[in-house]
Design an enzyme around this catalytic site. Structure first.
Site, short mmCIF file in Angstrom:
data_model
loop_
_atom_site.label_atom_id
_atom_site.label_comp_id
_atom_site.label_asym_id
_atom_site.label_seq_id
_atom_site.Cartn_x
_atom_site.Cartn_y
_atom_site.Cartn_z
N ILE A 57 0.82 -1.22 0.00
CA ILE A 57 0.00 0.00 0.00
C ILE A 57 0.85 1.28 0.00
O ILE A 57 0.40 2.32 -0.45
CB ILE A 57 -1.00 -0.02 1.19
N GLY A 84 3.86 -4.61 10.78
CA GLY A 84 2.87 -4.73 9.72
C GLY A 84 2.80 -3.52 8.81
O GLY A 84 3.81 -2.88 8.51
N ASN A 113 -2.44 1.55 15.84
CA ASN A 113 -2.89 1.20 17.20
C ASN A 113 -3.40 2.47 17.88
O ASN A 113 -3.15 3.58 17.40
CB ASN A 113 -1.76 0.54 18.01
N SER A 141 -6.96 -5.10 10.81
CA SER A 141 -7.12 -6.05 11.93
C SER A 141 -6.77 -7.50 11.61
O SER A 141 -6.82 -8.35 12.51
CB SER A 141 -8.55 -6.03 12.52
N VAL A 149 -1.56 -8.66 12.97
CA VAL A 149 -1.25 -8.76 14.40
C VAL A 149 -2.52 -8.88 15.25
O VAL A 149 -2.55 -9.61 16.25
CB VAL A 149 -0.44 -7.52 14.85
N TYR A 150 -3.58 -8.20 14.85
CA TYR A 150 -4.80 -8.17 15.66
C TYR A 150 -5.69 -9.40 15.48
O TYR A 150 -6.68 -9.56 16.19
CB TYR A 150 -5.60 -6.89 15.39
N ASP A 184 1.51 -0.64 9.41
CA ASP A 184 1.85 0.57 10.17
C ASP A 184 3.36 0.85 10.08
O ASP A 184 3.80 1.96 9.74
CB ASP A 184 1.42 0.34 11.63
N1 AR6 Z 1 0.78 -3.05 2.32
C1 AR6 Z 1 -0.47 -3.56 2.42
N2 AR6 Z 1 -0.83 -4.43 3.39
C2 AR6 Z 1 0.11 -4.79 4.28
C3 AR6 Z 1 1.45 -4.29 4.25
C4 AR6 Z 1 1.76 -3.38 3.22
N3 AR6 Z 1 2.98 -2.85 3.10
N4 AR6 Z 1 2.13 -4.86 5.29
C5 AR6 Z 1 1.28 -5.68 5.93
N5 AR6 Z 1 0.05 -5.64 5.32
P1 AR6 Z 1 -1.29 -5.55 10.45
P2 AR6 Z 1 -3.55 -5.14 12.32
C6 AR6 Z 1 -1.18 -6.37 5.66
O1 AR6 Z 1 -0.66 -6.51 11.40
O2 AR6 Z 1 -3.87 -6.59 12.30
C7 AR6 Z 1 0.78 -2.90 14.04
O3 AR6 Z 1 1.89 -3.21 14.83
C8 AR6 Z 1 -1.06 -7.63 6.47
O4 AR6 Z 1 -0.68 -8.72 5.63
O5 AR6 Z 1 -0.43 -4.54 9.80
O6 AR6 Z 1 -4.68 -4.16 12.18
C9 AR6 Z 1 0.02 -1.67 14.55
O7 AR6 Z 1 0.89 -0.73 15.16
C10 AR6 Z 1 -2.48 -7.78 7.00
O8 AR6 Z 1 -3.30 -8.41 6.03
O9 AR6 Z 1 -2.48 -4.70 11.20
C11 AR6 Z 1 -0.94 -2.25 15.55
O10 AR6 Z 1 -0.35 -2.39 16.82
C12 AR6 Z 1 -2.96 -6.34 7.14
O11 AR6 Z 1 -1.99 -5.54 6.48
C13 AR6 Z 1 -1.25 -3.61 14.97
O12 AR6 Z 1 -0.15 -3.96 14.15
C14 AR6 Z 1 -3.09 -5.86 8.56
O13 AR6 Z 1 -2.05 -6.41 9.37
C15 AR6 Z 1 -2.48 -3.57 14.09
O14 AR6 Z 1 -2.79 -4.87 13.68
#
Ligand code: AR6
Length: 175
Positions: free
Chosen positions: A10, A31, A23, A120, A123-124, A33
């Site tokens: 993204i 992730g 968060n 979500s 990690v969530y 973020d």
């Molecule tokens: N582009 C698009 N999607 C992505 C990318 C990217 N570069 N990297 C990961 N994803 P997550 P959450 C996808 O864990 O579950 C963080 O530490 C990934 O494959 O990023 O909402 C925050 O600070 C997954 O499908 O977010 C919070 O503490 C999706 O993004 C916590 O994680 C969401 O995974 C939030 O957890």
């Protein structure tokens, strides 16, 4: 309104706003973020620090907006999805709110294009299929309303998420 599905990163997408799965402290993390802050540079965290000082952060289901720093997008909308705790802790409502409030924030700023990650589902721990249903329904319902938004892109980072979205969106005749 045009709804698209892309598999990829993204941070590379040139739209008016990309959405961050943040968060509630807006403190950065792993992730998507972590990827957004890394690629966008320190001005995004500076803006998050300012919001945190003003309001304490961003509760689950809410959204805030900042600069996108060095990213190709113009803005980052930071939203916070729920942590999955089995499904009986208001998770579906909070996830839907995260999508709806991100769309409302984009509209408030007159933005025309927005890209969402799968909020979500990393990690969530929110189950992918259930999260995709909520995301798709929230977006479709919004697309029925008059809005500044002309393009909404679902960005899936991995093949499994992409296949789930692709199947659902295709069977619904959305893409
Ligand atoms: N582009 C698009 N999607 C992505 C990318 C990217 N570069 N990297 C990961 N994803 P997550 P959450 C996808 O864990 O579950 C963080 O530490 C990934 O494959 O990023 O909402 C925050 O600070 C997954 O499908 O977010 C919070 O503490 C999706 O993004 C916590 O994680 C969401 O995974 C939030 O957890």
């Amino acid at each position: 309104m045009n709804i698209q599905l892309i598999k990829g990163d993204i941070t590379k997408i040139k739209v008016d706003a990309i959405v961050n799965a943040a968060n509630s402290r807006l403190a950065g993390g792993g992730g998507v973020d972590g990827a957004i802050h890394k690629a966008g540079g320190p001005s995004i965290m500076k803006a998050c620090d300012f919001i945190r000082k003003q309001t304490g952060g961003c509760p689950a289901g809410e959204a805030v907006i900042t600069t996108a720093g060095k990213l190709p997008a113009k803005k980052v909308i930071h939203t916070v999805g729920p942590v999955w705790r089995g499904g009986n802790f208001n998770e579906p409502v909070l996830l839907r709110n995260a999508y709806e409030n991100s769309l409302k924030m984009a509209e408030k700023h007159g933005l025309e294009s927005i890209a969402f990650p799968n909020i979500s589902t990393g990690v969530y721990g929110y189950p992918l299929g259930a999260a995709a249903d909520i995301a798709i329904n929230a977006v479709i319902q919004h697309s029925d309303q008059a809005s500044s938004i002309k393009l909404i892109i679902f960005v899936c980072f991995d093949t499994l998420s992409f296949d789930i979205y692709n199947k659902k969106l295709t069977s619904m005749g959305v893409i």
